[in-house]
Motif scaffolding. Structure first.
Motif, mmCIF file in Angstrom:
data_model
loop_
_atom_site.group_PDB
_atom_site.id
_atom_site.type_symbol
_atom_site.label_atom_id
_atom_site.label_comp_id
_atom_site.label_asym_id
_atom_site.label_seq_id
_atom_site.Cartn_x
_atom_site.Cartn_y
_atom_site.Cartn_z
ATOM 1 N N VAL A 161 0.843 -1.200 0.000
ATOM 2 C CA VAL A 161 0.000 0.000 0.000
ATOM 3 C C VAL A 161 0.878 1.250 0.000
ATOM 4 C CG1 VAL A 161 -1.678 1.320 1.360
ATOM 5 C CG2 VAL A 161 -1.975 -1.142 1.075
ATOM 6 N N TRP A 162 1.942 1.229 0.817
ATOM 7 C CA TRP A 162 2.860 2.366 0.858
ATOM 8 C C TRP A 162 3.504 2.573 -0.514
ATOM 9 C CZ3 TRP A 162 8.046 3.112 -0.044
ATOM 10 C CH2 TRP A 162 8.565 4.345 0.360
ATOM 11 N N LEU A 163 3.950 1.496 -1.136
ATOM 12 C CA LEU A 163 4.578 1.590 -2.458
ATOM 13 C C LEU A 163 3.610 2.148 -3.494
ATOM 14 C CD1 LEU A 163 6.610 -1.711 -2.427
ATOM 15 C CD2 LEU A 163 7.552 0.603 -2.639
ATOM 16 N N GLN A 164 2.368 1.731 -3.414
ATOM 17 C CA GLN A 164 1.355 2.247 -4.333
ATOM 18 C C GLN A 164 1.183 3.751 -4.136
ATOM 19 O OE1 GLN A 164 -2.454 0.366 -3.915
ATOM 20 N NE2 GLN A 164 -3.308 1.378 -5.694
ATOM 21 N N ALA A 165 1.143 4.200 -2.889
ATOM 22 C CA ALA A 165 1.020 5.632 -2.609
ATOM 23 C C ALA A 165 2.227 6.394 -3.141
ATOM 24 C CB ALA A 165 0.870 5.870 -1.102
ATOM 25 N N PHE A 166 3.400 5.770 -3.107
ATOM 26 C CA PHE A 166 4.622 6.405 -3.591
ATOM 27 C C PHE A 166 4.740 6.308 -5.111
ATOM 28 C CE2 PHE A 166 9.086 7.544 -3.812
ATOM 29 C CZ PHE A 166 9.224 8.408 -2.752
ATOM 30 N N GLY A 167 3.893 5.514 -5.745
ATOM 31 C CA GLY A 167 3.953 5.343 -7.191
ATOM 32 C C GLY A 167 4.943 4.296 -7.644
ATOM 33 N N SER A 181 4.461 0.692 -7.380
ATOM 34 C CA SER A 181 3.789 -0.576 -7.128
ATOM 35 C C SER A 181 4.408 -1.766 -7.861
ATOM 36 C CB SER A 181 2.302 -0.469 -7.466
ATOM 37 O OG SER A 181 2.132 -0.017 -8.792
ATOM 38 N N ASP A 182 5.349 -1.524 -8.777
ATOM 39 C CA ASP A 182 5.921 -2.620 -9.551
ATOM 40 C C ASP A 182 7.337 -2.998 -9.126
ATOM 41 O OD1 ASP A 182 5.732 -4.590 -11.532
ATOM 42 O OD2 ASP A 182 6.807 -3.337 -12.970
ATOM 43 N N VAL A 183 7.749 -2.662 -7.910
ATOM 44 C CA VAL A 183 9.095 -3.027 -7.472
ATOM 45 C C VAL A 183 9.063 -4.349 -6.719
ATOM 46 C CG1 VAL A 183 9.850 -0.627 -7.319
ATOM 47 C CG2 VAL A 183 9.002 -1.771 -5.289
ATOM 48 N N ALA A 184 10.191 -5.000 -6.703
ATOM 49 C CA ALA A 184 10.318 -6.272 -5.991
ATOM 50 C C ALA A 184 10.374 -6.013 -4.485
ATOM 51 C CB ALA A 184 11.579 -6.999 -6.442
ATOM 52 N N LEU A 185 9.591 -6.761 -3.746
ATOM 53 C CA LEU A 185 9.508 -6.616 -2.291
ATOM 54 C C LEU A 185 10.511 -7.514 -1.592
ATOM 55 C CD1 LEU A 185 5.623 -6.663 -1.837
ATOM 56 C CD2 LEU A 185 7.133 -4.680 -1.787
ATOM 57 N N PRO A 186 10.853 -7.180 -0.355
ATOM 58 C CA PRO A 186 11.679 -8.097 0.432
ATOM 59 C C PRO A 186 10.892 -9.372 0.733
ATOM 60 C CG PRO A 186 11.016 -6.181 1.733
ATOM 61 C CD PRO A 186 10.520 -5.960 0.351
ATOM 62 N N ALA A 187 11.578 -10.388 1.195
ATOM 63 C CA ALA A 187 10.938 -11.678 1.438
ATOM 64 C C ALA A 187 9.923 -11.618 2.574
ATOM 65 C CB ALA A 187 11.998 -12.741 1.737
ATOM 66 N N THR A 188 10.225 -10.840 3.619
ATOM 67 C CA THR A 188 9.335 -10.770 4.777
ATOM 68 C C THR A 188 9.269 -9.340 5.299
ATOM 69 O OG1 THR A 188 11.090 -11.154 6.397
ATOM 70 C CG2 THR A 188 9.972 -13.116 5.497
ATOM 71 N N ALA A 189 8.241 -9.056 6.080
ATOM 72 C CA ALA A 189 8.124 -7.746 6.729
ATOM 73 C C ALA A 189 9.269 -7.539 7.716
ATOM 74 C CB ALA A 189 6.776 -7.614 7.428
ATOM 75 N N ILE A 227 11.580 -10.581 -16.665
ATOM 76 C CA ILE A 227 11.671 -9.125 -16.770
ATOM 77 C C ILE A 227 12.391 -8.607 -15.528
ATOM 78 C CG2 ILE A 227 10.360 -6.970 -16.876
ATOM 79 C CD1 ILE A 227 8.080 -8.628 -18.130
ATOM 80 N N ALA A 228 13.477 -7.906 -15.753
ATOM 81 C CA ALA A 228 14.206 -7.349 -14.611
ATOM 82 C C ALA A 228 13.436 -6.147 -14.084
ATOM 83 C CB ALA A 228 15.605 -6.944 -15.021
ATOM 84 N N ARG A 229 13.283 -6.106 -12.771
ATOM 85 C CA ARG A 229 12.632 -4.941 -12.170
ATOM 86 C C ARG A 229 13.393 -4.544 -10.920
ATOM 87 N NH1 ARG A 229 7.102 -6.781 -9.197
ATOM 88 N NH2 ARG A 229 7.995 -8.485 -8.010
ATOM 89 N N PRO A 230 13.345 -3.278 -10.582
ATOM 90 C CA PRO A 230 14.121 -2.806 -9.427
ATOM 91 C C PRO A 230 13.557 -3.360 -8.126
ATOM 92 C CG PRO A 230 12.719 -1.061 -10.261
ATOM 93 C CD PRO A 230 12.589 -2.209 -11.212
ATOM 94 N N SER A 231 14.434 -3.562 -7.163
ATOM 95 C CA SER A 231 13.988 -3.957 -5.832
ATOM 96 C C SER A 231 13.794 -2.701 -4.997
ATOM 97 C CB SER A 231 15.019 -4.878 -5.172
ATOM 98 O OG SER A 231 16.186 -4.151 -4.869
#
Length: 174
Positions: free
Chosen positions: A45-51, A53-61, A99-103
């Motif tokens: 949700v935070w990433l979506q607000a920042f624009g 939403s298509d970055v790779a997330l860490p494995a866990t919170a 497809i390579a995407r930024p983390s």
């Protein structure tokens, strides 16, 4: 937009790395006093607000929170002791379906490096003195006199506390 705990998402840092660090409230001794990212869904949700939403997330919170603490320490330190640890933790690009995407961590580290690489920029980075806030931001005011992360929260609380103290002192004098 808000997190699952109904706190609104506020992007006030002025830079990705700072806003990422501001996903928690911090005590003066750099302990988290209020966590905003309780799950990877909150991070999404935070990433979506920042624009982003298509970055790779860490494995866990938990991995995210450890990275965020290191990132905050890196940004606040004079000698940057967490630099090598941050570099080891991050793979700036990950593969996803060919497809390579930024983390997120890679983008945050690039943002942090751009801040510390420019002495003028780094000199404008401030930490809110609000009680159990500790948010970081770039003071982009003309005279560099911004004090609070947000005047409507920390600034108003401080003004109200000063006013209350002044009233108490006046009553004790009389």
């Amino acid at each position: 937009m808000s997190y699952s705990n109904d706190h609104p998402i506020r992007l006030i840092g002025g830079r990705l790395a700072l806003d990422l660090v501001n996903t928690a409230d911090w005590s003066e001794d750099s302990e988290v006093v209020h966590e905003k990212i309780e799950s990877l869904e909150d991070l999404g949700v935070w990433l979506q607000a920042f624009g982003l939403s298509d970055v790779a997330l860490p494995a866990t919170a938990e991995a995210f929170r450890a990275f965020r603490a290191d990132l905050r320490q890196f940004l606040r330190s004079e000698d940057r002791p967490h630099l090598l640890r941050l570099q080891r933790e991050v793979g700036a690009w990950t593969a996803n379906g060919g497809i390579a995407r930024p983390s997120l961590s890679g983008l945050a580290i690039m943002s942090a490096f751009s801040i510390v690489a420019d002495p003028r920029e780094l000199g404008r980075v401030k930490t809110c003195p609000g009680d159990n806030c500790g948010w970081m931001f770039v003071d982009e005011t003309k005279n560099s006199r911004r004090t609070w992360c947000l005047m409507e929260t920390c600034g108003n609380r401080a003004k109200a506390a000063r006013h209350y103290q002044k009233i108490r002192e006046e009553r004790n004098i009389s």
